[in-house]
Design a protein around this motif. Structure first.
Motif: not given
Length: 236
Positions: A146-150
């Protein structure tokens, strides 16, 4: 002077930061809930329940902020791109999933209050410890995704669902054997089943978040159908 579109981008970036922080807050609560369950410690469980209060508050704040952003963008004629719209929708949905995970964490510690496991002083199955560690790992991975949009890490989370189901089946088989041997009561077996189900539910919410990460980062809609994941491209 900052344009309306730039202003909305700044607000959206802040919301992204808020939802990532909320995911970490939920992860800490879940870890504490499992620690309390293994320790059969009511006081630890009470502290976990208090951890749910700021999660509930932030849940409402994020929801309101997302609604306000979209409402004001429409009123001011701000041109939000497709990626920005997907991101707002993703934040709203992920926010809901995180709040539900926290609620399940409360359910875990309420099993301690129930007393069937605590008063029986029975050891937790080793598989349950592996299962809880796996759930925490999945939650950690989906928070990172979520934090990296990975999208790739989100796909790893999606692939984890089968392992959690296998752990639950193993725990239920073990409980049945122990009931048959008379080493645990039926009530204790039901309590173990509830805990395993809570783990399964948490993992399910994590895969829902992973779906939303893929949606926000790629525009793909991913759904679980008949034992496999299907991807749907949005029309251009």
């Amino acid at each position: 002077m900052q344009s309306a579109s730039d202003g909305f981008k700044t607000r959206l970036d802040r919301l992204r930061s808020d939802i990532v922080e909320q995911s970490r807050r939920v992860q800490a609560m879940v870890e504490a809930a499992f620690d309390a369950a293994f320790a059969m410690d009511i006081e630890m469980g009470e502290r976990v329940i208090k951890m749910d209060e700021p999660i509930d508050r932030v849940d409402v704040e994020i929801e309101r902020a997302c609604v306000a952003l979209l409402k004001e963008a429409c009123a001011e004629g701000a041109r939000l791109g497709p990626e920005q719209v997907r991101m707002v929708l993703t934040i709203v949905k992920v926010n809901n999933e995180l709040e539900r995970i926290a609620d399940v964490g409360v359910g875990v510690v309420e099993q301690i209050r129930g007393g069937a496991l605590r008063h029986g002083n029975i050891p937790m199955p080793e598989t349950f410890r592996v299962m809880t560690n796996s759930v925490v790992g999945i939650l950690r991975d989906v928070s990172t995704a979520l934090s990296r949009m990975d999208g790739k890490l989100a796909q790893v989370v999606l692939a984890s669902e089968d392992a959690i189901e296998a752990f639950k089946k193993s725990i239920l088989r073990d409980a049945q054997v122990r009931v048959a041997k008379g080493t645990i009561t039926v009530d204790q077996a039901f309590a173990l089943q509830e805990l395993a189900t809570y783990c399964e539910i948490m993992a399910g919410h994590c895969t829902n978040i992973a779906e939303q990460v893929l949606y926000a980062s790629t525009g793909q809609i991913v759904r679980h159908l008949e034992g496999h994941w299907e991807k749907y491209e949005l029309p251009t």
